[in-house]
Write a protein that holds these residues in place. Structure first.
Motif, PDB file in Angstrom:
ATOM      1  N   THR A  57       0.797  -1.237   0.000  1.00  0.00           N
ATOM      2  CA  THR A  57       0.000   0.000   0.000  1.00  0.00           C
ATOM      3  C   THR A  57       0.822   1.276   0.000  1.00  0.00           C
ATOM      4  O   THR A  57       0.241   2.358  -0.165  1.00  0.00           O
ATOM      5  N   LYS A  58       2.135   1.201   0.185  1.00  0.00           N
ATOM      6  CA  LYS A  58       2.922   2.426   0.059  1.00  0.00           C
ATOM      7  C   LYS A  58       3.152   2.782  -1.407  1.00  0.00           C
ATOM      8  O   LYS A  58       3.317   3.948  -1.748  1.00  0.00           O
ATOM      9  N   ARG A  59       3.160   1.770  -2.273  1.00  0.00           N
ATOM     10  CA  ARG A  59       3.433   2.024  -3.687  1.00  0.00           C
ATOM     11  C   ARG A  59       2.176   1.999  -4.552  1.00  0.00           C
ATOM     12  O   ARG A  59       2.077   2.766  -5.522  1.00  0.00           O
ATOM     13  N   LEU A  60       1.221   1.138  -4.204  1.00  0.00           N
ATOM     14  CA  LEU A  60      -0.001   1.064  -5.009  1.00  0.00           C
ATOM     15  C   LEU A  60      -0.891   2.279  -4.763  1.00  0.00           C
ATOM     16  O   LEU A  60      -1.109   2.677  -3.611  1.00  0.00           O
ATOM     17  N   PRO A  61      -1.442   2.891  -5.813  1.00  0.00           N
ATOM     18  CA  PRO A  61      -2.428   3.962  -5.607  1.00  0.00           C
ATOM     19  C   PRO A  61      -3.648   3.413  -4.855  1.00  0.00           C
ATOM     20  O   PRO A  61      -4.034   2.256  -5.040  1.00  0.00           O
ATOM     21  N   LYS A  62      -4.239   4.256  -4.035  1.00  0.00           N
ATOM     22  CA  LYS A  62      -5.338   3.800  -3.192  1.00  0.00           C
ATOM     23  C   LYS A  62      -6.498   3.188  -3.973  1.00  0.00           C
ATOM     24  O   LYS A  62      -7.122   2.218  -3.492  1.00  0.00           O
ATOM     25  N   PRO A  63      -6.852   3.688  -5.161  1.00  0.00           N
ATOM     26  CA  PRO A  63      -7.954   3.053  -5.902  1.00  0.00           C
ATOM     27  C   PRO A  63      -7.692   1.581  -6.247  1.00  0.00           C
ATOM     28  O   PRO A  63      -8.643   0.842  -6.540  1.00  0.00           O
ATOM     29  N   GLU A  64      -6.441   1.146  -6.216  1.00  0.00           N
ATOM     30  CA  GLU A  64      -6.114  -0.240  -6.537  1.00  0.00           C
ATOM     31  C   GLU A  64      -6.115  -1.148  -5.309  1.00  0.00           C
ATOM     32  O   GLU A  64      -5.960  -2.362  -5.447  1.00  0.00           O
ATOM     33  N   TRP A  65      -6.304  -0.576  -4.130  1.00  0.00           N
ATOM     34  CA  TRP A  65      -6.261  -1.395  -2.909  1.00  0.00           C
ATOM     35  C   TRP A  65      -7.365  -2.452  -2.871  1.00  0.00           C
ATOM     36  O   TRP A  65      -7.086  -3.595  -2.478  1.00  0.00           O
ATOM     37  N   PRO A  66      -8.620  -2.129  -3.220  1.00  0.00           N
ATOM     38  CA  PRO A  66      -9.661  -3.165  -3.123  1.00  0.00           C
ATOM     39  C   PRO A  66      -9.345  -4.420  -3.935  1.00  0.00           C
ATOM     40  O   PRO A  66      -9.608  -5.544  -3.491  1.00  0.00           O
ATOM     41  N   GLN A  67      -8.788  -4.236  -5.131  1.00  0.00           N
ATOM     42  CA  GLN A  67      -8.436  -5.387  -5.953  1.00  0.00           C
ATOM     43  C   GLN A  67      -7.345  -6.214  -5.273  1.00  0.00           C
ATOM     44  O   GLN A  67      -7.386  -7.454  -5.288  1.00  0.00           O
ATOM     45  N   LYS A  68      -6.373  -5.529  -4.649  1.00  0.00           N
ATOM     46  CA  LYS A  68      -5.309  -6.240  -3.952  1.00  0.00           C
ATOM     47  C   LYS A  68      -5.865  -6.990  -2.750  1.00  0.00           C
ATOM     48  O   LYS A  68      -5.478  -8.134  -2.477  1.00  0.00           O
ATOM     49  N   VAL A  69      -6.769  -6.361  -2.013  1.00  0.00           N
ATOM     50  CA  VAL A  69      -7.393  -7.013  -0.856  1.00  0.00           C
ATOM     51  C   VAL A  69      -8.131  -8.273  -1.295  1.00  0.00           C
ATOM     52  O   VAL A  69      -8.026  -9.336  -0.660  1.00  0.00           O
ATOM     53  N   ALA A  70      -8.884  -8.178  -2.393  1.00  0.00           N
ATOM     54  CA  ALA A  70      -9.615  -9.350  -2.884  1.00  0.00           C
ATOM     55  C   ALA A  70      -8.662 -10.480  -3.232  1.00  0.00           C
ATOM     56  O   ALA A  70      -8.947 -11.666  -2.973  1.00  0.00           O
ATOM     57  N   ASP A  89      -0.872  -0.546  10.193  1.00  0.00           N
ATOM     58  CA  ASP A  89      -2.272  -0.129  10.208  1.00  0.00           C
ATOM     59  C   ASP A  89      -3.054  -0.560   8.973  1.00  0.00           C
ATOM     60  O   ASP A  89      -4.208  -0.988   9.084  1.00  0.00           O
ATOM     61  N   ASN A  90      -2.447  -0.434   7.797  1.00  0.00           N
ATOM     62  CA  ASN A  90      -3.213  -0.747   6.591  1.00  0.00           C
ATOM     63  C   ASN A  90      -3.594  -2.223   6.535  1.00  0.00           C
ATOM     64  O   ASN A  90      -4.724  -2.566   6.156  1.00  0.00           O
ATOM     65  N   ALA A  91      -2.682  -3.098   6.895  1.00  0.00           N
ATOM     66  CA  ALA A  91      -3.004  -4.526   6.907  1.00  0.00           C
ATOM     67  C   ALA A  91      -4.124  -4.807   7.895  1.00  0.00           C
ATOM     68  O   ALA A  91      -5.034  -5.609   7.615  1.00  0.00           O
ATOM     69  N   PHE A  92      -4.074  -4.146   9.045  1.00  0.00           N
ATOM     70  CA  PHE A  92      -5.110  -4.388  10.045  1.00  0.00           C
ATOM     71  C   PHE A  92      -6.464  -3.872   9.561  1.00  0.00           C
ATOM     72  O   PHE A  92      -7.473  -4.579   9.634  1.00  0.00           O
ATOM     73  N   SER A  93      -6.488  -2.650   9.050  1.00  0.00           N
ATOM     74  CA  SER A  93      -7.776  -2.068   8.641  1.00  0.00           C
ATOM     75  C   SER A  93      -8.369  -2.789   7.437  1.00  0.00           C
ATOM     76  O   SER A  93      -9.598  -2.870   7.297  1.00  0.00           O
ATOM     77  N   LEU A  94      -7.533  -3.326   6.565  1.00  0.00           N
ATOM     78  CA  LEU A  94      -8.015  -3.951   5.340  1.00  0.00           C
ATOM     79  C   LEU A  94      -8.292  -5.443   5.476  1.00  0.00           C
ATOM     80  O   LEU A  94      -9.080  -5.994   4.702  1.00  0.00           O
ATOM     81  N   MET A  95      -7.668  -6.114   6.455  1.00  0.00           N
ATOM     82  CA  MET A  95      -7.744  -7.575   6.505  1.00  0.00           C
ATOM     83  C   MET A  95      -8.270  -8.156   7.815  1.00  0.00           C
ATOM     84  O   MET A  95      -8.720  -9.312   7.841  1.00  0.00           O
ATOM     85  N   ALA A  96      -8.217  -7.418   8.910  1.00  0.00           N
ATOM     86  CA  ALA A  96      -8.544  -8.007  10.220  1.00  0.00           C
ATOM     87  C   ALA A  96      -9.995  -8.502  10.273  1.00  0.00           C
ATOM     88  O   ALA A  96     -10.258  -9.611  10.764  1.00  0.00           O
ATOM     89  N   ASP A  97     -10.930  -7.709   9.798  1.00  0.00           N
ATOM     90  CA  ASP A  97     -12.340  -8.120   9.856  1.00  0.00           C
ATOM     91  C   ASP A  97     -12.567  -9.421   9.082  1.00  0.00           C
ATOM     92  O   ASP A  97     -13.273 -10.322   9.550  1.00  0.00           O
ATOM     93  N   HIS A  98     -11.986  -9.508   7.916  1.00  0.00           N
ATOM     94  CA  HIS A  98     -12.141 -10.716   7.097  1.00  0.00           C
ATOM     95  C   HIS A  98     -11.600 -11.941   7.839  1.00  0.00           C
ATOM     96  O   HIS A  98     -12.226 -13.016   7.812  1.00  0.00           O
TER      97      HIS A  98
END
Length: 321
Positions: A57-70, A89-98
């Motif tokens: 997430t430091k290099r990928l633009p934010k609009p591409e994050w959902p595809q990476k999460v999937a 933080d980003n790993a936690f916010s994007l993956m912890a709930d799943h």
């Protein structure tokens, strides 16, 4: 309970082989990630099957994050881990709930946000280590090293990690005082603003203290490599540059400081994971702040700034180069 936990962290016997997934917010080319991943592998790697997944997430633009999460969620389905270690933080916010929805225990490290930003921190399947920069200890240390207690520039990128770190300690203030020293705090993701702050720092400040500088882009939106940025700062600054993180210290980078160690954070997270794999419920493990900092210095940086450490500090410091 805390004393017992610390004792268990020192021994934490390993159970039969399990599957561990490490989900990094960033990428292994980023020294922070590389250091804590190596530390986790040193504790768990001989006995467990470890998979590393990067959100980048430091290099990928934010609009591409959902595809990476999937993509990572699909990998989780295939790997079926017994436990997940989330870095930052980003790993936690994007993956912890799943993960907790799938009943997978989570151990986190490097998380600067609290329960307001990350409500899942309070979930019964979650344990870990809150990353808290050593603001007070760093300032007291630099007062001794520089023999001044006047004015410091704290310069960071405007990433979720740095915003959370600053807000946790300073609230919404961007000027503060610690032990008689004045701090001005600048958070920006703009390359020109960041470098201009460095170039003009000598007009007001005795030193610069950098946080992370890994989400900075130029006016065209091009990502600026952190090593390139800190090297330019090293060559253009007229006051010494220190750091809150050991990953920023080295040749033509920050000179040193009292810093958080990615290696130690990884060791602690791995031992927490070992406790859970041995049957300790995550809900029984209290959330902890970063346990210990260390003094680390660049020999070439010290020579560049004509800086000498006192004999007492020098005997406690680790030196690079």
């Amino acid at each position: 309970m805390r004393t017992l936990l610390l004792a268990l962290l020192l021994v934490s016997p390993l159970c039969f082989s399990k599957t561990v997934v490490i989900i990094e917010s960033y990428h292994q080319g980023y020294k922070w990630d590389a250091d804590y991943i190596a530390a986790v592998q040193s504790v768990l790697g001989d006995d467990h099957d470890i998979h590393v997944l990067a959100l980048d997430t430091k290099r990928l633009p934010k609009p591409e994050w959902p595809q990476k999460v999937a993509s990572l969620q699909q990998s989780i389905s295939e790997i079926q881990p017994d436990i997940a270690i989330l870095g930052d933080d980003n790993a936690f916010s994007l993956m912890a709930d799943h993960l907790v929805e799938r009943k997978i225990p989570v151990v986190f490290l490097g998380v600067n946000g609290g329960t307001v930003q990350h409500p899942t921190l309070e979930h019964d399947l979650v344990a870990g280590l809150l990353e808290r920069p050593f603001f007070e200890e760093s300032i007291r240390h630099l007062q001794k090293v520089l023999r001044v207690d006047k004015h410091f520039l704290v310069l960071m990128d405007d990433s979720p990690t740095m915003r959370n770190a600053v807000n946790e300690y300073f609230g919404d203030k961007r000027s503060a005082e610690i032990y008689g020293s004045k701090l001005d705090i600048v958070l920006t993701n703009d390359k020109d603003t960041w470098l201009q702050a460095v170039v003009r720092a000598h007009e007001l400040y005795d030193a610069i203290i950098v946080g992370t500088h890994h989400t900075i882009r130029d006016a065209e939106g091009t990502y600026i490599a952190p090593d390139e940025l800190i090297t330019r700062a090293f060559n253009q600054s007229r006051v010494p540059i220190f750091s809150f993180w050991d990953i920023n210290i080295g040749k033509q980078q920050a000179i040193g400081g009292f810093t958080i160690s990615a290696h130690q954070e990884g060791i602690t997270a791995a031992r927490l994971a070992s406790l859970i794999l041995n049957g300790v419920k995550p809900s029984r493990i209290p959330k902890m702040n970063s346990l210990s900092g260390h003094y680390i210095y660049s020999r070439s940086g010290m020579a560049h700034w004509n800086l000498e450490l006192s004999p007492m500090i020098a005997t406690q410091a680790n030196f690079v180069e």
